[in-house]
Write a protein that holds these residues in place. Structure first.
Motif, PDB file in Angstrom:
ATOM      1  N   VAL A 319       0.839  -1.203   0.000  1.00 36.42           N
ATOM      2  CA  VAL A 319       0.000   0.000   0.000  1.00 36.42           C
ATOM      3  C   VAL A 319       0.874   1.252   0.000  1.00 36.42           C
ATOM      4  O   VAL A 319       0.660   2.190  -0.779  1.00 36.42           O
ATOM      5  N   HIS A 320       1.872   1.274   0.863  1.00 34.00           N
ATOM      6  CA  HIS A 320       2.768   2.434   0.929  1.00 34.00           C
ATOM      7  C   HIS A 320       3.515   2.631  -0.393  1.00 34.00           C
ATOM      8  O   HIS A 320       3.662   3.768  -0.871  1.00 34.00           O
ATOM      9  N   ARG A 321       4.001   1.535  -0.971  1.00 40.00           N
ATOM     10  CA  ARG A 321       4.749   1.624  -2.226  1.00 40.00           C
ATOM     11  C   ARG A 321       3.896   2.237  -3.342  1.00 40.00           C
ATOM     12  O   ARG A 321       4.394   2.953  -4.204  1.00 40.00           O
ATOM     13  N   SER A 322       2.597   1.953  -3.300  1.00 38.40           N
ATOM     14  CA  SER A 322       1.706   2.450  -4.360  1.00 38.40           C
ATOM     15  C   SER A 322       1.242   3.885  -4.133  1.00 38.40           C
ATOM     16  O   SER A 322       0.655   4.493  -5.027  1.00 38.40           O
ATOM     17  N   GLY A 323       1.461   4.398  -2.918  1.00 35.88           N
ATOM     18  CA  GLY A 323       0.925   5.722  -2.596  1.00 35.88           C
ATOM     19  C   GLY A 323      -0.545   5.698  -2.272  1.00 35.88           C
ATOM     20  O   GLY A 323      -1.214   6.738  -2.305  1.00 35.88           O
ATOM     21  N   GLY A 324      -1.070   4.505  -1.939  1.00 36.71           N
ATOM     22  CA  GLY A 324      -2.489   4.354  -1.637  1.00 36.71           C
ATOM     23  C   GLY A 324      -2.822   4.605  -0.186  1.00 36.71           C
ATOM     24  O   GLY A 324      -2.157   5.393   0.494  1.00 36.71           O
ATOM     25  N   GLY A 325      -3.849   3.935   0.307  1.00 39.88           N
ATOM     26  CA  GLY A 325      -4.277   4.175   1.679  1.00 39.88           C
ATOM     27  C   GLY A 325      -5.193   3.070   2.174  1.00 39.88           C
ATOM     28  O   GLY A 325      -5.531   2.132   1.436  1.00 39.88           O
ATOM     29  N   ALA A 326      -5.609   3.198   3.429  1.00 38.57           N
ATOM     30  CA  ALA A 326      -6.448   2.173   4.053  1.00 38.57           C
ATOM     31  C   ALA A 326      -7.319   2.812   5.115  1.00 38.57           C
ATOM     32  O   ALA A 326      -6.914   3.778   5.769  1.00 38.57           O
ATOM     33  N   VAL A 327      -8.516   2.249   5.296  1.00 40.53           N
ATOM     34  CA  VAL A 327      -9.434   2.751   6.316  1.00 40.53           C
ATOM     35  C   VAL A 327     -10.116   1.583   7.007  1.00 40.53           C
ATOM     36  O   VAL A 327     -10.306   0.514   6.430  1.00 40.53           O
ATOM     37  N   ALA A 328     -10.476   1.801   8.263  1.00 44.79           N
ATOM     38  CA  ALA A 328     -11.321   0.875   9.014  1.00 44.79           C
ATOM     39  C   ALA A 328     -12.738   1.419   8.960  1.00 44.79           C
ATOM     40  O   ALA A 328     -12.971   2.595   9.251  1.00 44.79           O
TER      41      ALA A 328
END
Length: 393
Positions: A319-328
């Motif tokens: 996720v970090h490598r792609s520049g993306g993100g995550a949410v709960a």
């Protein structure tokens, strides 16, 4: 298709977190250090190596490290990617329930079972909250293998029935999803472990979903991919495939990878966001177990209710490598997203809807915008979660 278009299996290897390499024909599912394995770099497919006569993920056989003589296929892959209006934006919904057992797990299982078959396996073991077990049972039957599936005692009846129908031996295990995995690891000393969480060849199947996005979009990459994460295999499969395509100069940029998780089972999302998962859980609930630790409330998104993902650091890194993100996301958000999908004619199970709920959050935050090309992966059908779907209506 010429045999020369298939990977040189003798040159490939798997690697653990410590960097130790193992031959691809080494019958192990984890490294000597106890960590999960990844298959080393495989050349990406190119437009001229895609087999147009093959309507399955094996059309990308040039990038799948399995001896063609042992392929087991039920027509998995080649799932539709349909336009979807979501919060005023047009996105592409990748409908993974068009796979043979109605789940994305068929991609990884097809390749994993084919590999195990090539290694002489006659019986396989899997642990699953439902979809993975159904898939392994189906592909074992297709390959002429015996299968034993361990599932949590609370698994939906529709998923248990499907496993039984394929002729697999099923064992209901009390306790958490992670306790079921622990029991499977114990039994793997006697039976080859066809684990969708552990086996490196599973990701070699899941990566084909990204190849399909690339091909469907005219051999270009989307800007964003959004998906629910339990163990993170879809995120990692996309990371593997887009890394291959980028290295080959077949795409210009790496798509951003975004994921959602239920708020009581969000170790990947919390870690992506720099939080300690246990502390984050404690902030979300006042309930405590007998051990004094925060107690998790069961989620309607059963397929993503994994407290300790095997590949957590690798998924976070992807996720970090792609520049993306995550949410709960909350149970209310999951329920709302499930209903919104159904209103659009998409009968997705609540687990799938976690990705849709995450998409809403990223749209509201302005992180994902209408002019970008976004793919929402819907991992499985509501037909296999009848009890949970019924509770929403």
């Amino acid at each position: 298709m010429s045999a020369s278009l298939f990977p040189d299996l003798g040159s490939l290897y798997t690697v653990d977190r410590a960097g130790t390499r193992y031959a691809l024909d080494d019958d192990r599912w984890r490294g000597a250090d106890g960590s999960p394995l990844l298959v080393g770099p495989v050349p990406a497919p190119t437009p001229d190596t895609i087999d147009p006569a093959e309507r399955s993920l094996w059309r990308y056989g040039a990038a799948i490290p399995v001896d063609p003589a042992f392929r087991t296929s039920l027509g998995e892959g080649c799932t539709p990617m349909v336009p979807l209006e979501w919060n005023g934006a047009r996105v592409h919904a990748k409908l993974e329930w068009f796979n043979p057992t109605s789940s994305f797990k068929d991609r990884g299982v097809a390749v994993m079972v084919s590999h195990l078959r090539s290694r002489g396996a006659r019986r396989v073991l899997e642990d699953s909250s439902g979809n993975g077990g159904s898939s392994v049972a189906a592909y074992a039957a297709a390959a002429g293998l015996d299968a034993k599936i361990l599932v949590p005692a609370a698994t939906s009846e529709a998923k248990v029935l499907m496993v039984k129908a394929f002729g697999a031996e099923i064992e209901l295990v009390g306790g958490t999803r992670d306790e079921v995995s622990a029991e499977a690891i114990r039994q793997s000393a006697e039976i080859p472990y066809a684990s969708h969480a552990w086996h490196p060849m599973f990701l070699e199947g899941t990566k084909t979903i990204a190849y399909e996005m690339w091909e469907s979009l005219g051999f270009t990459a989307p800007d964003n991919v959004v998906v629910v994460a339990g163990g993170g295999s879809n995120v990692l499969g996309c990371d593997v495939a887009f890394t291959e395509l980028l290295a080959a100069g077949l795409i210009e940029k790496r798509p951003r990878l975004f994921l959602g998780q239920p708020e009581h089972f969000a170790p990947i999302a919390d870690t992506v966001n720099g939080l300690d998962p246990l502390e984050a859980l404690a902030a979300r609930t006042e309930a405590r177990g007998a051990d004094g630790l925060p107690a998790r409330t069961p989620s309607m998104a059963e397929g993503s209710s994994i407290a300790s993902p095997v590949r957590l650091p690798e998924t976070v890194e992807a996720v970090h490598r792609s520049g993306g993100g995550a949410v709960a996301v909350s149970e209310e958000e999951i329920a709302s997203a499930t209903r919104d999908l159904v209103r659009r004619g998409l009968y997705a199970e609540p687990t799938s809807a976690v990705g849709a709920a995450a998409l809403t959050r990223f749209q509201e935050a302005g992180v994902i915008t209408p002019e970008q090309t976004t793919v929402l992966i819907l991992t499985g059908t509501g037909l296999k979660s009848a009890e949970r779907m019924a509770a929403l209506y």
